[in-house]
Design a protein around this motif. Sequence first.
Motif, short mmCIF file in Angstrom:
data_model
loop_
_atom_site.label_atom_id
_atom_site.label_comp_id
_atom_site.label_asym_id
_atom_site.label_seq_id
_atom_site.Cartn_x
_atom_site.Cartn_y
_atom_site.Cartn_z
N ASP A 176 -16.94 -23.73 10.53
CA ASP A 176 -16.90 -23.51 11.82
C ASP A 176 -16.65 -21.78 11.81
OD1 ASP A 176 -16.13 -22.39 14.42
OD2 ASP A 176 -15.15 -23.84 14.87
N ALA A 177 -17.78 -20.95 11.90
CA ALA A 177 -17.74 -19.42 11.63
C ALA A 177 -18.74 -18.87 12.65
CB ALA A 177 -18.43 -19.04 10.50
N PRO A 178 -18.07 -18.03 13.61
CA PRO A 178 -18.73 -17.33 14.76
C PRO A 178 -19.75 -16.67 14.30
CG PRO A 178 -16.47 -17.20 15.25
CD PRO A 178 -16.46 -18.04 13.73
N LEU A 179 -19.43 -15.79 13.22
CA LEU A 179 -20.15 -15.03 12.73
C LEU A 179 -20.98 -15.30 11.23
CD1 LEU A 179 -18.27 -11.57 13.20
CD2 LEU A 179 -20.03 -12.70 14.59
N LEU A 180 -21.38 -16.71 11.26
CA LEU A 180 -21.70 -17.24 10.15
C LEU A 180 -23.23 -16.45 9.59
CD1 LEU A 180 -21.71 -19.99 8.32
CD2 LEU A 180 -23.49 -20.61 9.69
N LEU A 181 -24.06 -16.42 10.38
CA LEU A 181 -25.30 -15.65 10.29
C LEU A 181 -25.10 -14.08 9.93
CD1 LEU A 181 -27.32 -17.55 12.87
CD2 LEU A 181 -27.23 -18.15 10.22
N GLU A 182 -24.44 -13.50 10.95
CA GLU A 182 -24.11 -12.03 11.04
C GLU A 182 -23.54 -11.48 9.69
OE1 GLU A 182 -24.01 -13.13 15.12
OE2 GLU A 182 -23.44 -13.90 13.28
N THR A 183 -22.71 -12.41 8.98
CA THR A 183 -21.96 -12.04 7.71
C THR A 183 -22.59 -12.36 6.50
OG1 THR A 183 -20.56 -13.90 7.74
CG2 THR A 183 -19.76 -11.92 9.01
N GLY A 184 -23.67 -13.15 6.62
CA GLY A 184 -24.50 -13.75 5.35
C GLY A 184 -23.88 -15.13 4.91
N MET A 185 -22.95 -15.58 5.57
CA MET A 185 -22.02 -16.83 5.00
C MET A 185 -23.22 -18.10 5.21
SD MET A 185 -18.07 -16.95 5.78
CE MET A 185 -18.08 -16.38 7.50
N ASP A 186 -24.35 -17.89 5.95
CA ASP A 186 -25.18 -18.90 6.07
C ASP A 186 -25.89 -19.34 4.66
OD1 ASP A 186 -26.33 -16.21 6.58
OD2 ASP A 186 -28.30 -17.16 6.69
N ARG A 187 -25.54 -18.32 3.67
CA ARG A 187 -26.16 -18.50 1.97
C ARG A 187 -25.09 -19.43 1.54
NH1 ARG A 187 -26.93 -12.93 2.75
NH2 ARG A 187 -25.07 -12.35 1.69
N ILE A 188 -24.08 -19.86 1.84
CA ILE A 188 -23.36 -20.70 1.09
C ILE A 188 -23.15 -22.21 1.96
CG2 ILE A 188 -21.70 -18.87 0.41
CD1 ILE A 188 -19.62 -19.73 2.40
N VAL A 189 -24.06 -22.18 3.02
CA VAL A 189 -23.97 -23.72 3.73
C VAL A 189 -25.38 -24.38 3.39
CG1 VAL A 189 -22.42 -22.73 5.36
CG2 VAL A 189 -24.98 -22.70 5.78
N ASP A 190 -25.25 -25.84 3.53
CA ASP A 190 -26.51 -26.55 3.34
C ASP A 190 -27.26 -26.55 4.65
OD1 ASP A 190 -26.27 -27.37 0.43
OD2 ASP A 190 -24.39 -28.14 1.24
N GLN A 191 -26.46 -26.51 5.71
CA GLN A 191 -27.34 -26.96 7.04
C GLN A 191 -26.42 -25.85 8.00
OE1 GLN A 191 -27.82 -30.70 8.67
NE2 GLN A 191 -28.30 -31.61 6.87
N ILE A 192 -27.33 -25.54 9.08
CA ILE A 192 -27.03 -24.65 10.21
C ILE A 192 -26.76 -25.51 11.40
CG2 ILE A 192 -27.06 -22.61 11.09
CD1 ILE A 192 -28.17 -21.13 8.55
N TRP A 193 -25.84 -25.55 12.02
CA TRP A 193 -25.91 -26.25 13.63
C TRP A 193 -25.61 -25.07 14.52
CZ3 TRP A 193 -22.67 -31.26 12.74
CH2 TRP A 193 -23.39 -32.21 11.92
N ILE A 194 -26.26 -25.11 15.41
CA ILE A 194 -25.97 -23.92 16.53
C ILE A 194 -25.46 -24.45 17.76
CG2 ILE A 194 -26.74 -21.77 17.74
CD1 ILE A 194 -28.29 -21.17 15.19
N VAL A 195 -24.60 -24.17 18.38
CA VAL A 195 -24.03 -24.62 19.75
C VAL A 195 -24.51 -23.50 20.67
CG1 VAL A 195 -22.42 -25.44 21.20
CG2 VAL A 195 -22.02 -25.61 18.85
#
Length: 195
Positions: free
Chosen positions: A113-132
């Motif tokens: 659960d990361a509010p800035l998942l995409l802004e901080t580049g942490m999307d590179r450490i996940v397999d899927q991205i779910w957006i609310v």
Amino acid sequence: MKVIGLTGGIGSGKSTVSDYLRNKGITVLDADQIAREIVLPGKEALKELLAYFGEEILLENGLLNRKKLGKIVFSDPDKKLKLDQIMHDKIRSQILKKLQDESSQGAPYIILDAPLLLETGMDRIVDQIWIVEMQDTLRISRVMKRDNLTEEEVKARISQQMSTEEKRKKAHSIIDNSSDLENLYAQVDQLLANL
């Protein structure tokens, strides 16, 4: 182990989804909680914040006054950038450590659960991205009530986050929170079934 990145704009209902997942027994790593832990008295991040922003960002009990720091950084892009430089690598490091710990436990998947998942580049450490997602007008009124902020303060915070359109381009799944909780939970259950 699959890592699912859960994100969404401020006031979108991401925390409601996280709570639901936790109640189902799913491990959820909360980047905001980690951010709070690394600024406790004596921690390196707090020392760096004090060195840059000064003692006025502390409460009387020595804890970080997050509301005061928010007012400072959301009205000055340079100060926001400095805050991000101090915080993001430390948060990421803690997340990676916790993910490694969870992986050794044999969990099939974990939610980040990361509010800035995409802004901080942490999307590179996940397999899927779910957006609310939720309509902006509802988000703004919700955050104004929840955090006792003015409309301008909420809009300033929203402006610091990636736009909904940009987030949609990176999403594997979108959770629409414009209806009731039953509908929201049904969407989450379907996503879990798909895993």
